[in-house]
Design a protein around this motif. Sequence first.
Motif, PDB file in Angstrom:
ATOM      1  N   PRO A  94       0.957  -0.698   2.550  1.00 21.64           N
ATOM      2  CA  PRO A  94       2.166  -1.525   2.387  1.00 21.64           C
ATOM      3  C   PRO A  94       2.953  -1.125   1.147  1.00 21.64           C
ATOM      4  CG  PRO A  94       0.241  -2.889   2.877  1.00 21.64           C
ATOM      5  CD  PRO A  94      -0.271  -1.506   2.629  1.00 21.64           C
ATOM      6  N   ASP A  95       4.280  -1.221   1.247  1.00 23.55           N
ATOM      7  CA  ASP A  95       5.188  -0.927   0.135  1.00 23.55           C
ATOM      8  C   ASP A  95       5.028   0.494  -0.383  1.00 23.55           C
ATOM      9  OD1 ASP A  95       6.073  -3.615   0.239  1.00 23.55           O
ATOM     10  OD2 ASP A  95       4.388  -4.232  -1.026  1.00 23.55           O
ATOM     11  N   GLU A  96       4.596   1.412   0.478  1.00 27.39           N
ATOM     12  CA  GLU A  96       4.427   2.803   0.086  1.00 27.39           C
ATOM     13  C   GLU A  96       5.497   3.641   0.754  1.00 27.39           C
ATOM     14  OE1 GLU A  96       0.529   5.497  -0.312  1.00 27.39           O
ATOM     15  OE2 GLU A  96       1.103   5.143   1.772  1.00 27.39           O
ATOM     16  N   GLN A  97       6.120   4.528  -0.023  1.00 29.86           N
ATOM     17  CA  GLN A  97       7.116   5.426   0.542  1.00 29.86           C
ATOM     18  C   GLN A  97       6.462   6.328   1.596  1.00 29.86           C
ATOM     19  OE1 GLN A  97      10.426   5.641   0.110  1.00 29.86           O
ATOM     20  NE2 GLN A  97      10.410   7.241   1.663  1.00 29.86           N
ATOM     21  N   ILE A  98       7.105   6.452   2.768  1.00 32.89           N
ATOM     22  CA  ILE A  98       6.535   7.264   3.840  1.00 32.89           C
ATOM     23  C   ILE A  98       6.575   8.739   3.455  1.00 32.89           C
ATOM     24  CG2 ILE A  98       6.748   7.958   6.254  1.00 32.89           C
ATOM     25  CD1 ILE A  98       8.019   5.275   6.836  1.00 32.89           C
ATOM     26  N   VAL A  99       5.418   9.366   3.415  1.00 33.02           N
ATOM     27  CA  VAL A  99       5.301  10.806   3.188  1.00 33.02           C
ATOM     28  C   VAL A  99       4.488  11.381   4.343  1.00 33.02           C
ATOM     29  CG1 VAL A  99       4.384  12.629   1.708  1.00 33.02           C
ATOM     30  CG2 VAL A  99       5.440  10.599   0.676  1.00 33.02           C
ATOM     31  N   ASN A 100       5.122  12.227   5.120  1.00 29.63           N
ATOM     32  CA  ASN A 100       4.442  12.875   6.239  1.00 29.63           C
ATOM     33  C   ASN A 100       3.816  14.176   5.736  1.00 29.63           C
ATOM     34  OD1 ASN A 100       3.661  14.235   8.569  1.00 29.63           O
ATOM     35  ND2 ASN A 100       5.426  13.540   9.760  1.00 29.63           N
TER      36      ASN A 100
END
Length: 534
Positions: A158-164
Motif C-alpha cells: 500500500p502507498d508504494e509507487q508502482i515499479v515494474n
Amino acid sequence: MINPNLSPMFISNRKTPGVYVNNVSAFQNTVVPVATAVPAFVGYTPQASYQGNSYLNIPQKITSFADFQSIYCLPQDPAAASPVKQYNPQYYLVQQKSKPAGNDYMVIDNCYYSFLPDPNTIYYLYNSIRLFYRNGGGDAYIVSVGAYAAPSGNPARPDEQIVNPNVQLNDLLNGISLLKAEQEPTMYICPDATLLPVADNGLLMQAMLLQCSEMQTAISIFDIIGGKSPDPVLFNNDIDTFRTNTGTTGLDYGTAYYPFVGTTIMQDGEINYTNLFGGDIKQLALLLNPADNPNPAAASVINSISTAEAPALTAQQYSSALSTASSVYALIINNILNLANILPPSGAIAGIITTVDAMGGVWQAPANTSVTGAVSLPLTLSDSQQAGLNMDAVSGKSINAIRCFSGIGILVWGARTLDGNSDDWKYLPVRRTVTMIEQSCKAAMRAYVFQPNTQNTWVALTAAIGNFLTMIWKEGGLMGATASNAFSVNCGLGTTMTADDLLDSFMNVVIKIAIVRPGEFIVLTLQQQMATAG
C-alpha cells in the motif's frame, strides 16, 4: 534569334523534320514543410511480429491503430467465443486494519480492502496508443523493446509507487537510441517510463533530452512519476523530484504534463474475475460468498467456473452472471476498471498535437483543448497549485497542467517547454515552429549542395526560402504586418560570407524570423463609470 532557353545540344540534334518540344522549368526549387506531428512510442507491447518476421527493437511506422494491431497485438481467432486480452493487469483486494489514506479501496462487510496491483503486470504503451488515436493521432513510429513478462503473483505494498521490474532502463535507452537513424519522428514518448525506479527514470529523461538536442528534429513528452495517485498535499514533492532528475541539457526540447488522466479507454468486458487474485477464483469466493453472509447465487456461478473442465460460458458471460448475482462483485470490477483506465497523458498529448497541427498549424499552442476520452483526474488542481507548476523560481522548469473546469471539462492548460527561464524557448509552439522551419529549409538546401557558390545560386536559394516563409507568414505562423517585418533571408558575399568562406566552400544563409507566441496571460480590465444624464 536563338532562344536562350534552348541548349546548343538540343539544336544540334535536330536531324529529322518535325515538331520538337523543349520543357523549360518555370519555377525554381521550393521548400516543402516537413511533417510536424509524428510521435515515436517506445515501450513494451503484447507481441512484435508480423507474417513470421520479428519487429522487436525495429522502429516501424504505422498509420492507424489497425496497423498497430496487426504487428504488435496478439492474433485474434475469429471463431473464438471471446477475444484475446491484449492487456491483462492483475489486482488484489488486501484487507487493511484501518481506512487507507488514498481512494483506492472499498468497504466489504465493514472491512477496508485496498486495490493493489501486481506491479509485474502493469504496462502503459498499449492503452497510450489507443488514447493517441482517440485524440486524433495519425502517423506514428513504434519501437517495441519487449513483450509482457509473467506476473509475480504478489500485490504491491500500500502507498508504494508502482515499479515494474520487467521495465528495464537499458531496454528503453536502446529503443530511444534506435531513433537516431530516423529523421521523421518529431516526438519521443515512453509511456512505460514512469514504471521505472525514480533514478532510472531520471537517466532515461536526460538521455532523451540529449538525443533531441543533438538531432534537433524532435521533442520529448514526459509523464511524471506520482501523477497516477498524487497526494493532494504533498504532490509537489513528486514535482520537485521530476525537476531535479531532468538535468540541465536540452530543456527546450522537453515538455511535461501533470497529472495522469482517468479515461474510458478500457471498456466493460476487458476486466473480469480473471484479473483478480491472479485468476484464483477461491480468493474471490471468500469475498462474494462469506460464511457469515452467504450468497447462493454467487456461489453457484463460482462453482460453475471452478469445477467445469470445459467451461460452458465465456469468461465475460460468467462475469456478467457474477455481476447480476453479487453487487459486491460489480463494484469490485468497476473499481478495477477505473484504476486500469488511469493513464499517463503523453499519448493523449501526442494526439492533441497532431490534431492542432492539422487544423491550425504547428505555431498553434496545443492547449485550451479537451482530452478526448478523459472523464476524471486523480488530482484537481487549483489556480494557486498550478502557479507552482507553471513557474519555478529555481530551475525554471515548467510543468503543463491538465485541469478540470466546471461546465467545460478536462483541458490541457499549458504549452510550455522545460526551459521556462529562456525568453526564446519557454513556449512549446515556438520551439516546434522553429524546428519545422529549420528542418524544412535544411531539406530544401540539399538540392544546392555542390552547386556553384555564386550569385545565381544565392539568389535562387534565398528566393526559395523567402517564398516558403511568406507562405508561413500568410498562414499566421509569423508575426508582422508585412512579410518584410516577419522575416529576412540573406546569403551572399559581404553579407553572410567572406572570401575565405568561398575558398573553403562554405555557403552561409542567415534567416531571421519573428515567431508567434501564445497569449498565455490575457488581462481583462473593468472600470466603473459614473452615470450620466440623458
